[in-house]
Design an enzyme around this catalytic site. Structure first.
Site, short mmCIF file in Angstrom:
data_model
loop_
_atom_site.label_atom_id
_atom_site.label_comp_id
_atom_site.label_asym_id
_atom_site.label_seq_id
_atom_site.Cartn_x
_atom_site.Cartn_y
_atom_site.Cartn_z
CG ASN A 42 -0.48 -0.25 2.51
OD1 ASN A 42 0.55 -0.88 2.66
ND2 ASN A 42 -1.16 0.23 3.52
CD GLU A 44 -1.64 4.62 4.72
OE1 GLU A 44 -1.15 5.45 5.51
OE2 GLU A 44 -2.38 3.68 5.09
CD GLU A 55 -5.58 -5.85 -1.44
OE1 GLU A 55 -5.01 -4.75 -1.29
OE2 GLU A 55 -6.33 -6.34 -0.58
CB CYS A 86 -11.21 -2.09 -0.14
SG CYS A 86 -10.43 -1.46 -1.64
CB CYS A 89 -8.81 -4.21 -4.12
SG CYS A 89 -7.62 -2.91 -3.74
N1 THU Z 1 -5.25 -1.73 2.67
C1 THU Z 1 -4.70 -2.48 1.67
O1 THU Z 1 -3.68 -2.10 1.08
N2 THU Z 1 -5.30 -3.64 1.34
C2 THU Z 1 -6.34 -4.20 2.04
O2 THU Z 1 -6.82 -5.28 1.68
C3 THU Z 1 -6.89 -3.51 3.21
C4 THU Z 1 -6.48 -2.07 3.34
C5 THU Z 1 -4.55 -0.49 3.08
C6 THU Z 1 -5.18 0.81 2.67
C7 THU Z 1 -4.63 1.75 3.73
O3 THU Z 1 -3.34 2.19 3.35
C8 THU Z 1 -4.49 0.89 4.97
O4 THU Z 1 -4.48 -0.46 4.51
C9 THU Z 1 -5.59 1.07 5.98
O5 THU Z 1 -6.84 0.85 5.43
#
Ligand code: THU
Length: 134
Positions: A42, A44, A55, A86, A89
């Protein structure tokens, strides 16, 4: 477990996550038909809504390498229960394989396997149905 190597790659790439706001690092690893693996984490942003999930990051990496025939994705996070992708994704994964296997694992080693078709039963988009170009 059939996907233990894939989970291991997701666990490793998780260390590279850029998640200073949520402090929730996630790693993902996609496996292709020919058993190649593409990883993502991820990313941010100060403007929270711009966050890219692990993902979709893995999918972008595979697509940029000319690969689209995904069979499975592993996701690893330090969560109480194995993390679930989510809705955004799920939709993006369904573009390439609505029957993808989703292997979710916690850092502590709990693993659960799902079918994307169960997590997102109706991915087609009304008038756009049939226009998928994979
Ligand atoms: N996040 C993901 O990268 N994948 C998931 O399946 C769940 C959530 C990330 C998004 C954000 O940076 C952090 O987790 C908190 O939601």
């Amino acid at each position: 477990m059939q996907y233990s190597k894939l989970v291991e790659v997701a666990r490793e790439v998780r260390a590279k996550a850029y998640a200073p706001y949520s402090e929730f690092a996630v790693g993902a690893a996609l496996q292709t038909k020919s058993c190649d693996v593409y990883a993502g984490c991820n990313v941010e942003n100060l403007s929270f809504g711009l966050t890219l999930c692990a993902e979709r990051s893995a999918i972008a990496s595979a697509i940029a390498n000319g690969v689209r025939d995904f069979v499975a994705i592993a996701i690893v996070a330090d969560s109480k229960q194995p993390p679930l992708p989510c809705g955004a994704c799920r939709q993006v994964m369904a573009e390439f394989n609505p029957n993808l296997t989703v292997v979710s694992a916690t850092v502590s080693g709990e693993v659960q396997e799902f079918l994307l078709a169960d997590l997102l039963p109706h991915p087609d988009q009304g008038v756009l149905e049939g226009r998928r170009h994979v």
